[in-house]
Structure formats: structure tokens, C-alpha cells
Write a protein that holds these residues in place. Structure first.
Motif, PDB file in Angstrom:
ATOM      1  N   ARG A   8       0.902  -1.223   0.081  1.00 59.05           N
ATOM      2  CA  ARG A   8       0.134   0.028   0.033  1.00 59.05           C
ATOM      3  C   ARG A   8       0.891   1.431  -0.212  1.00 59.05           C
ATOM      4  O   ARG A   8       1.927   1.290   0.835  1.00 59.05           O
ATOM      5  CB  ARG A   8      -1.059   0.014   1.178  1.00 59.05           C
ATOM      6  CG  ARG A   8      -1.988  -1.089   1.330  1.00 59.05           C
ATOM      7  CD  ARG A   8      -2.786  -0.879   2.548  1.00 59.05           C
ATOM      8  NE  ARG A   8      -3.661  -1.843   2.680  1.00 59.05           N
ATOM      9  CZ  ARG A   8      -5.235  -1.947   2.521  1.00 59.05           C
ATOM     10  NH1 ARG A   8      -5.494  -0.736   1.660  1.00 59.05           N
ATOM     11  NH2 ARG A   8      -5.887  -2.922   2.331  1.00 59.05           N
ATOM     12  N   GLU A   9       0.309   2.320  -0.652  1.00 57.18           N
ATOM     13  CA  GLU A   9       1.208   3.435  -0.655  1.00 57.18           C
ATOM     14  C   GLU A   9       0.379   4.487  -1.276  1.00 57.18           C
ATOM     15  O   GLU A   9      -0.777   4.520  -1.706  1.00 57.18           O
ATOM     16  CB  GLU A   9       2.373   3.537  -1.597  1.00 57.18           C
ATOM     17  CG  GLU A   9       1.991   3.375  -3.122  1.00 57.18           C
ATOM     18  CD  GLU A   9       3.623   3.626  -4.090  1.00 57.18           C
ATOM     19  OE1 GLU A   9       3.873   4.590  -4.082  1.00 57.18           O
ATOM     20  OE2 GLU A   9       3.844   2.441  -4.647  1.00 57.18           O
ATOM     21  N   GLN A  72      -4.903  15.953  -4.425  1.00 53.34           N
ATOM     22  CA  GLN A  72      -4.811  15.728  -2.861  1.00 53.34           C
ATOM     23  C   GLN A  72      -4.067  14.208  -2.509  1.00 53.34           C
ATOM     24  O   GLN A  72      -3.956  14.160  -1.394  1.00 53.34           O
ATOM     25  CB  GLN A  72      -6.193  15.563  -2.646  1.00 53.34           C
ATOM     26  CG  GLN A  72      -6.976  16.852  -2.943  1.00 53.34           C
ATOM     27  CD  GLN A  72      -6.450  17.861  -2.470  1.00 53.34           C
ATOM     28  OE1 GLN A  72      -5.994  18.027  -1.062  1.00 53.34           O
ATOM     29  NE2 GLN A  72      -6.922  19.127  -2.888  1.00 53.34           N
ATOM     30  N   GLY A  73      -3.584  13.337  -3.523  1.00 57.63           N
ATOM     31  CA  GLY A  73      -3.109  12.182  -2.950  1.00 57.63           C
ATOM     32  C   GLY A  73      -3.830  11.186  -2.842  1.00 57.63           C
ATOM     33  O   GLY A  73      -5.143  11.395  -2.746  1.00 57.63           O
ATOM     34  N   ALA A  74      -3.716  10.005  -3.467  1.00 56.33           N
ATOM     35  CA  ALA A  74      -4.399   8.793  -3.748  1.00 56.33           C
ATOM     36  C   ALA A  74      -3.775   7.595  -3.150  1.00 56.33           C
ATOM     37  O   ALA A  74      -2.708   7.409  -3.132  1.00 56.33           O
ATOM     38  CB  ALA A  74      -4.736   8.617  -5.130  1.00 56.33           C
ATOM     39  N   GLU A  75      -4.587   6.730  -2.435  1.00 55.20           N
ATOM     40  CA  GLU A  75      -4.143   5.525  -1.993  1.00 55.20           C
ATOM     41  C   GLU A  75      -4.063   4.546  -3.306  1.00 55.20           C
ATOM     42  O   GLU A  75      -5.035   4.264  -4.042  1.00 55.20           O
ATOM     43  CB  GLU A  75      -5.008   4.875  -0.921  1.00 55.20           C
ATOM     44  CG  GLU A  75      -4.434   3.717  -0.230  1.00 55.20           C
ATOM     45  CD  GLU A  75      -4.998   2.936   0.571  1.00 55.20           C
ATOM     46  OE1 GLU A  75      -4.919   2.739   1.957  1.00 55.20           O
ATOM     47  OE2 GLU A  75      -6.577   2.724   0.158  1.00 55.20           O
ATOM     48  N   LEU A 101     -11.975  -4.219  -4.838  1.00 59.63           N
ATOM     49  CA  LEU A 101     -12.158  -3.009  -4.540  1.00 59.63           C
ATOM     50  C   LEU A 101     -11.010  -2.640  -3.336  1.00 59.63           C
ATOM     51  O   LEU A 101     -10.819  -3.489  -2.414  1.00 59.63           O
ATOM     52  CB  LEU A 101     -13.566  -2.418  -4.266  1.00 59.63           C
ATOM     53  CG  LEU A 101     -14.538  -2.460  -5.218  1.00 59.63           C
ATOM     54  CD1 LEU A 101     -16.011  -2.339  -4.683  1.00 59.63           C
ATOM     55  CD2 LEU A 101     -14.334  -1.538  -6.253  1.00 59.63           C
ATOM     56  N   PRO A 102     -10.523  -1.368  -3.362  1.00 58.35           N
ATOM     57  CA  PRO A 102      -9.569  -1.029  -2.242  1.00 58.35           C
ATOM     58  C   PRO A 102     -10.185  -0.980  -0.928  1.00 58.35           C
ATOM     59  O   PRO A 102      -9.361  -0.760  -0.042  1.00 58.35           O
ATOM     60  CB  PRO A 102      -8.852   0.199  -2.906  1.00 58.35           C
ATOM     61  CG  PRO A 102     -10.086   0.838  -3.755  1.00 58.35           C
ATOM     62  CD  PRO A 102     -10.624  -0.077  -4.490  1.00 58.35           C
ATOM     63  N   LEU A 116      -9.683   9.196  -3.255  1.00 62.87           N
ATOM     64  CA  LEU A 116      -9.485   8.264  -4.114  1.00 62.87           C
ATOM     65  C   LEU A 116      -8.642   7.353  -3.948  1.00 62.87           C
ATOM     66  O   LEU A 116      -7.800   7.447  -3.163  1.00 62.87           O
ATOM     67  CB  LEU A 116      -8.858   9.088  -5.616  1.00 62.87           C
ATOM     68  CG  LEU A 116      -8.335   8.186  -6.776  1.00 62.87           C
ATOM     69  CD1 LEU A 116      -9.558   7.494  -7.309  1.00 62.87           C
ATOM     70  CD2 LEU A 116      -7.612   9.091  -7.609  1.00 62.87           C
ATOM     71  N   ARG A 117      -9.202   5.929  -4.023  1.00 65.19           N
ATOM     72  CA  ARG A 117      -8.524   4.717  -3.837  1.00 65.19           C
ATOM     73  C   ARG A 117      -8.305   3.908  -4.917  1.00 65.19           C
ATOM     74  O   ARG A 117      -9.521   3.745  -5.913  1.00 65.19           O
ATOM     75  CB  ARG A 117      -9.012   4.043  -2.872  1.00 65.19           C
ATOM     76  CG  ARG A 117      -8.899   4.938  -1.348  1.00 65.19           C
ATOM     77  CD  ARG A 117      -9.946   4.435  -0.252  1.00 65.19           C
ATOM     78  NE  ARG A 117     -10.057   5.072   0.916  1.00 65.19           N
ATOM     79  CZ  ARG A 117      -9.483   4.774   1.715  1.00 65.19           C
ATOM     80  NH1 ARG A 117      -8.398   4.017   2.023  1.00 65.19           N
ATOM     81  NH2 ARG A 117      -9.215   5.571   3.095  1.00 65.19           N
TER      82      ARG A 117
END
Length: 304
Positions: A8-9, A72-75, A101-102, A116-117
Motif C-alpha cells: 500500500r502506498e 490531494q494524494g491517492a491510495e 475494490l480497495p 480516491l483509492r
């Protein structure tokens, strides 16, 4: 068959977020949206002739293109499953598909966590499943499609990626927010809208293109000369459902069909598909009685 998450990041934006984009005011329809994720799973079989595929390179490309898509950054979740993609698709199971699905669709993190993932799951055959979840607070189904179009265009090196670049402008145009609602799903009385899990039944029907075209021709009438694919298929399923209900519970039981509609092309002036947010309307059709006593009522409304 077991899905194993091994990495994960958080994917950071490719450039610093401009000051004027660091906060976002929800539009009225976003405020009323439930705390949940708008999600989709896309399956990609191994298309290489020799069967070989560089999954590490694929994921690297996905991450790099994702950096250019968000502010915004996403996983980003990496996973693998010990079976072929055909094993999943030959008889899809709803509960099994959720594992690609995440995050759970009804997770409360849709309001407090990453907007957002993404989860990339590789199969033994070299195929891959891409699960994408966007907070329903900032997206409807059309928004999710717009995002995926733009992401795929950038990943493939397309020159027209700006065509689908998402824009968050709903609050500043046609649906200004109500301050007493804030950025949460609260009503004027202070009550909070929650996603309620009820028992329901789901069925999967597969219609190929020629069958849908035949349905469209059969459903045509003086009032609707060229029904859309959605109209033709929805009408058939609803008709069969009413007939099944009449056969077991009598013909007088009322029936209602309700559906949401993308209004971007319906408002004046029309809005681009790149506008993200909950730009939807709902309509409902109710049928009561049968034969000469049949009564049909139609209603559509905006959430505002």
C-alpha cells in the motif's frame, strides 16, 4: 482463491497543489450525497501473444499517470490472486467482486479519508483487475467514468488527456451549497443521512448488442420513436418483474421504477462531462391497477 494485498502506498501529486485548490466547497447535491464510495472494477485479460506480461512495469505506469491526475494524494493498493481471470468472470459473484475494490463501498472513510483509492490485482494468467473507488461526496457515476477516461488516456501517452481533465466546479455554478449543511450529510434538523443496509435480491442479466438493438426496435412507439439502450432494457426488465409479481400476488399491486440521470447535458447551458460532482436528477414512474383501470404517473425532481 484468495486475494493477497502485499503493498500500500499514497501516490502524491506530480506537482504541489495550488493554494486555491487546497480546499473544496461541496455543492448542494454533494452535501446531500451519502457517505459511501462510487466504485467500479475493470478486468483486463493478458493480451500479449506470447503470454508474457511485465506486471511491475504496468503498475509503475499506472502510478506515474495517477500522479498527474490528482491534487490531494491517492491510495494505491497492490494485490494478487492465485487463479486465472476467467475463473472469476465465468460466473461472477457480487461478494467476491467486492474484494477487488480497495475499500468497502459503505466505509465512513469516504468522508474523512482519501477521496480516491485504487487497487491493482494481478492474476496468475497475467491479467489484471483495476478497482477504483471515489468518495461519493465529490463524484457520481459519470464523474468516475470521466476520471477513468482521463487516467487511461494519460497512461497510454495520449495527447488529448486535457479533454477529460476533471474540474470541480459544481458549487460555483448551478448548485451553491447551504451553509447550515457544511460539508457533511446533515439535514436542517441536524439529522445525518446514513447508508442503511437492507436485505435485497440481485440478479445479473447479459444482453448482447444485437439483442439490445432488437429490443430498441420492438420498444419503439409513437411517443418514443427511438428508445435508448437503457430505456429498452429497463422497460423489458420492469415489464417482466410486474408480470411475475402479478402472477403470484395479484394484478392490483402498484409498481415503481426509479432511476438517476446525468444532467450535465440537460441543463442550459449544457455542462462539460469533465465537471465532477453529483450532477444528477432522479425520476420515478409508478403503475397502479391493470387493463383499462391502469394509472401511470411520472415524477422527476432535483435534490435541491
Amino acid at each position: 482463491m484468495k486475494i493477497e494485498v502485499f503493498h500500500r502506498e499514497t501516490i502524491q501529486p506530480s506537482s504541489p497543489t495550488p493554494h486555491h485548490l487546497r480546499s473544496f466547497k461541496l455543492c448542494l447535491m454533494d452535501q446531500h450525497a451519502g457517505v459511501m464510495y462510487t466504485s467500479i472494477v475493470l478486468f483486463y485479460p493478458n493480451s500479449n501473444v506470447d503470454g508474457n506480461v511485465n506486471l511491475a512495469a504496468e503498475r509503475k505506469n499506472q502510478k506515474q499517470s495517477l500522479r498527474r491526475m490528482q491534487r490531494q494524494g491517492a491510495e494505491f493498493v497492490e494485490a494478487r490472486i492465485n487463479c486465472s481471470i476467467s475463473k472469476i468472470l465465468e460466473n461472477p459473484d457480487v461478494e467476491r467482486l467486492k474484494e477487488f475494490l480497495p475499500i468497502d463501498i459503505a466505509s465512513k472513510e469516504a468522508e474523512t479519508g482519501p477521496l480516491l483509492r485504487v487497487q491493482a490485482t494481478s492474476f496468475e494468467c497475467g491479467g489484471m483487475a483495476i478497482g477504483v473507488s471515489m468518495s461519493h461526496k465529490v463524484s457520481d457515476a459519470a464523474s468516475l467514468c470521466t476520471f477513468i477516461k482521463s487516467w487511461s488516456s494519460i497512461a497510454l501517452g495520449g495527447s488529448n488527456d486535457l479533454l477529460y481533465l476533471p474540474e470541480f466546479v459544481g458549487a460555483s455554478l448551478i448548485f451553491p451549497p447551504r451553509e447550515h449543511l457544511g460539508n457533511s450529510s446533515e439535514s436542517k434538523s441536524g439529522a445525518t443521512f446514513k447508508l442503511v443496509r437492507n436485505k435485497c435480491s440481485t440478479r445479473r442479466f447479459v444482453f448482447d448488442a444485437p439483442m439490445i438493438a432488437a429490443l430498441q426496435r420492438k420498444a419503439a412507439s409513437e411517443s418514443v420513436k427511438k428508445p435508448t439502450r437503457v430505456e429498452a432494457v429497463s422497460a423489458l426488465i420492469w415489464k417482466c418483474a410486474m408480470e411475475a409479481s402479478s402472477a403470484t400476488k395479484g394484478p392490483t399491486r402498484p409498481s415503481t421504477l426509479m432511476q438517476c440521470v446525468n444532467i450535465r447535458s440537460s441543463v442550459l447551458p449544457a455542462l462539460p462531462e469533465s465537471f465532477l460532482g453529483n450532477l444528477i436528477d432522479f425520476f420515478a414512474v409508478k403503475v397502479e391497477g391493470s387493463g383499462f383501470d391502469k394509472k401511470i404517473t411520472f415524477k422527476n425532481w432535483l435534490l435541491c
